[in-house]
Design an enzyme around this catalytic site. Structure first.
Site: not given
Length: 263
Positions: A40, A110, A144
């Site tokens: 990430e 994200k 994540c």
């Protein structure tokens, strides 16, 4: 399809990160990888503060050109984490996938921001990843904390994803995510998952490594150590994917009529 996961220490800035990624792509290509995955925010760092993240996002166009050049130079596709500009007050925590010719196939922002560090640095995305083709496989992206939500992984699987590529920056003490939740997301959706993490420290975080490629039966195809840098390689097999879906037909057997309209 053969994939490579670049479990690395955070690189101090965009230019050193691009240089290190170039070397990792060289090694991945020599190992026969079709796709190299980074952690990430690998291009510039994750836990670096809002001002530096914003400065990195301003270089997004330059970074995209450099990623394209790396993919072309080594003839391997890339999924790389980076900051991208957003219409909001903070950039997106994002990743992009480019094919081996350097052409962008997909980008993703994200959606599940993690705690105060994400809230201070990023604007959340507002859509799931597209599902796209690479090397005869249907891929989707997560980042994540996203993969810890069963609804997100199920949504991607129902859209046809056969591999969910997941750059991450998971840290101590949350190793159960790497070892329990990620395999569960793979098995319950009969979908392969590539989960690529950092090692080392960044600010107050100590990253827990344990990058993995999980098959559609939830079993590890490959697993990196907890505290060492590694270029992890794994071969994904379509016959194994089909067998897992025959053995555990979760996607086709689900009672969708009972779940619709639930809050």
């Amino acid at each position: 399809m053969q994939i490579a996961l670049w479990q690395t220490r955070p690189q101090p800035g965009i230019d050193p990160a691009l240089s290190a990624l170039d070397e990792a792509a060289r090694a991945a290509a020599q190992a026969g990888a079709d796709l190299l995955v980074t952690p990430e925010m690998a291009l510039g760092g994750y836990n670096i503060g809002a001002a530096e993240v914003a400065a990195n996002a301003e270089r997004a166009g330059e970074v995209a050109e450099a990623l394209s050049a790396i993919a072309r130079r080594h003839g391997t596709a890339l999924t790389a984490g980076l900051a991208l500009p957003s219409p909001g007050p903070r950039p997106y925590n994002a990743c992009v996938t480019l094919d081996a010719t350097g052409r962008e196939l997909a980008r993703y922002h994200k959606v599940q921001l993690f705690g105060e560090v994400d809230a201070a640095q990023f604007t959340p995305g507002d859509a799931l990843s597209p599902v796209f083709d690479l090397c005869g496989w249907k891929l989707a992206l997560a980042i994540c904390y996203d993969i810890e939500f069963p609804e997100l992984a199920r949504g991607l699987a129902l859209r046809g994803a056969e591999l969910i590529v997941t750059p991450t920056a998971n840290m101590v003490p949350f190793s159960s995510v790497n070892t329990r939740l990620v395999p569960a997301r793979a098995e319950e959706n009969t979908t392969c998952i590539a989960y690529c993490n950092y090692v080392g420290a960044e600010g107050e975080f100590t990253y827990n490594g344990l990058s993995c490629a999980c098959g559609a039966d939830g079993a590890d195809i490959a697993r990196a150590p907890a505290a060492q840098e590694a270029l992890l390689t794994a071969t994904l097999d379509r016959a194994a994917l089909a067998q897992a879906r025959r053995a555990q037909p979760y996607l086709s057997a689900r009672r969708a009529d009972l779940y619709q309209g639930q809050p």
